[in-house]
Design a protein around this motif. Structure first.
Motif, PDB file in Angstrom:
ATOM      1  N   ASN A   1      67.082   5.997  80.243  1.00 56.70           N
ATOM      2  CA  ASN A   1      66.611   6.921  79.216  1.00 56.70           C
ATOM      3  C   ASN A   1      66.947   8.381  79.448  1.00 56.70           C
ATOM      4  N   PHE A   2      67.414   8.706  80.643  1.00 57.62           N
ATOM      5  CA  PHE A   2      67.731  10.110  80.956  1.00 57.62           C
ATOM      6  C   PHE A   2      69.016  10.188  81.770  1.00 57.62           C
ATOM      7  N   THR A   3      69.625  11.354  81.777  1.00 56.48           N
ATOM      8  CA  THR A   3      70.779  11.554  82.642  1.00 56.48           C
ATOM      9  C   THR A   3      70.270  12.064  83.988  1.00 56.48           C
ATOM     10  N   ILE A   4      70.191  11.158  84.949  1.00 57.59           N
ATOM     11  CA  ILE A   4      69.694  11.512  86.275  1.00 57.59           C
ATOM     12  C   ILE A   4      70.874  12.058  87.084  1.00 57.59           C
ATOM     13  N   HIS A   5      70.776  13.288  87.518  1.00 55.47           N
ATOM     14  CA  HIS A   5      71.908  13.895  88.236  1.00 55.47           C
ATOM     15  C   HIS A   5      72.020  13.403  89.676  1.00 55.47           C
ATOM     16  N   SER A   6      70.883  13.247  90.329  1.00 56.97           N
ATOM     17  CA  SER A   6      70.898  12.783  91.722  1.00 56.97           C
ATOM     18  C   SER A   6      69.575  12.080  91.979  1.00 56.97           C
ATOM     19  N   MET A   7      69.607  11.104  92.887  1.00 57.70           N
ATOM     20  CA  MET A   7      68.360  10.392  93.186  1.00 57.70           C
ATOM     21  C   MET A   7      68.449   9.800  94.585  1.00 57.70           C
ATOM     22  N   MET A   8      67.292   9.647  95.219  1.00 56.09           N
ATOM     23  CA  MET A   8      67.174   8.920  96.483  1.00 56.09           C
ATOM     24  C   MET A   8      65.724   8.494  96.624  1.00 56.09           C
TER      25      MET A   8
END
Lengths: 321, 321
Positions: free
Chosen positions: B186-193
């Motif tokens: 649902n969203f543009t996640i730029h970075s994740m951990m």
């Protein structure tokens, strides 16, 4: 409780789903993740200091063995390994150069087979080095070979020579990936596995899975130079099999029961046996292939030696014995 | 040599190939094995008696943690885990009922997420239980989220509440798989951990991978009840971070530096932040989502507290310290 008993107790309760074609109890797990022409193969295996190698063992050879054990299971299914991950449990004050050697050994073998090492995990195991390797790869959909496919009348084959691997081969063996794929591409292989616990113990897994028996021909068992050398020196084997047959040859006994041969054990219809032996010699001139007996409808394992045809009863290799 | 230094030394020499999209150093490895719409995710992780749990820890919780750690890394990539394998190193005389409990804990979590356990390996580790779990799964091709995508101006979010997991959550946490996939869809996640070593340490990985900096807002950090409880009792954390900031709140310090929160840490464009918070509340009413700061072009980490905006320097969690 032995390893075998523990595993037998755990397996029936493992969660599964429709994608699982072969789960626990096979050389590799086979799962369908939606590849058009292939299935995914999964394997994990471990080597532990003081169990599978000693603190004095050359690190490169330990690395070779750690990855090689998984690749031998890929060979058992005629699969193609693609990616590996490494979990390392290390004591405080580990030797970084030794770890470099370990990785150099893995890297060399991985590069030979086009395998990428894509990461892993490092943690503490205070008393000894513990190393777990897992490998993923693929198998053509139409070429699933299990232990369960042996049929009465099949000829039983082994690659290479057996026994005495403790003298060195258990660290330096070559996983038979190329040979296994060639077999699967050119012949109808009814059943296959890799030899890790001695043919006398491992063949029993094929027999039980397939609901058949076998007759081995004592003089056809390919006894390795190391097995003979070990027998002369009366060295103990690295297997844990107890064999209830009065073999007059300690070298034959070693070939039957020593662990970690990492050769292929497979069966094909007897009608294919001669063509297979001929084609093998053309393709793999430096690696022996031996027909060591036949599958029978009558269950159990028997061996034909100079005393006649006698039962070959073994108790399996138990890691917790 | 620390774990971090060892890994930094090993990574550049790992064999790779064209199929590897993300290898060592990512939450999961991402490889392309030819699936039409998906990529393959690979993860391995270990828990060790006396390091990650004590001999007194309930076996089911250990099983939950062992599998859950891998699943938390799948959440970090918004992936879907499908198959797991388990490597067990066991002392002689292990307690079979404890192992049953261990598997019951894994099974319960596996079934929640439709994961099949397809085998593994059992071996000896004489002094303590060593358990390595590896998980394979998939990710849509067009939805690769790495640590390296944070952009100046991004809002920084964390799920749940942080700190004090040693009081229980480190054994009972829920991997944020559903939440992560919802975010990615649902969203543009730029970075994740996922948070395993405390936000102050883990955020640094995103910053370094992305070549950016961050400003955290002290009062926005969601401090868990356990972190406050621990702070009141002056209990030590389960992180190994050294933090060079004179925070007047031991509970905030715990929330910043305690390990094993297993919550999601991610960044999105600030323009999306309000819409995300609103949609999250609709979809996950019982799980907190907090905007804890913003990404800056200026490198380094700073924290805004009642003393002003000050550098937040931490040294990373080191398993071999």
């Amino acid at each position: 409780m032995t390893e075998f008993e523990l595993i037998q107790r755990l397996i029936p309760n493992l969660p599964t789903n429709a994608s699982v074609i072969a789960g626990a109890g096979h050389d590799c797990a086979i799962v369908d993740i939606g590849l058009a022409d292939e299935l995914l193969l999964l394997k994990t295996d471990a080597v532990v200091e003081g169990v599978h190698f000693t603190p004095e063992t050359d690190a490169r050879r330990v690395g070779h063995k750690a990855l090689g054990r998984c690749l031998s299971d890929f060979a058992a299914m005629a699969g193609t390994p693609r990616h590996a991950m490494v979990t390392l449990g290390l004591p405080t004050g580990f030797d970084a150069d030794w770890i470099d050697g370990l990785y150099a050994g893995m890297r060399h073998l991985a590069e030979q087979h086009g395998i990428a090492i894509v990461g892993g995990e490092t943690t503490r195991n205070p008393e000894r080095i513990f190393m777990s390797v897992n490998v993923t790869g693929v198998l053509p959909r139409n070429r699933v070979i299990l232990r369960a496919g042996a049929k009465p009348g099949d000829a039983i084959f082994v690659t290479g020579e057996l026994g005495g691997s403790i003298l060195g081969k258990h660290l330096d063996f070559e996983p038979r990936l190329t040979e296994a794929r060639w077999l699967a591409e050119n012949f109808t292989i009814h059943s296959m596995m890799d030899l890790s616990d001695g043919i006398a113990g491992d063949l029993r897994h094929i027999l039980q899975s397939s609901g058949v028996g076998a007759e081995l021909l004592g003089r056809a068992i390919p006894i390795s130079r190391a097995a003979r050398q070990k027998a002369r020196a009366s060295l103990p084997g690295n297997g844990n099999l107890e064999i209830e047959v009065d073999t007059s040859s300690p070298a034959l006994l070693a070939a039957l029961t020593d662990g970690e041969d990492f050769e292929l054990l497979f069966t094909v219809a007897s009608a294919d046996a001669v063509r297979l032996l001929d084609a093998w010699k053309q393709r793999f001139s430096t690696l022996k292939l031996s027909c060591v007996g036949k599958i029978t409808a009558n269950p159990g394992m028997r061996i034909q030696d100079k005393f006649g045809l006698r039962p070959l009863n073994v108790s399996g290799y138990t890691h917790f014995a």
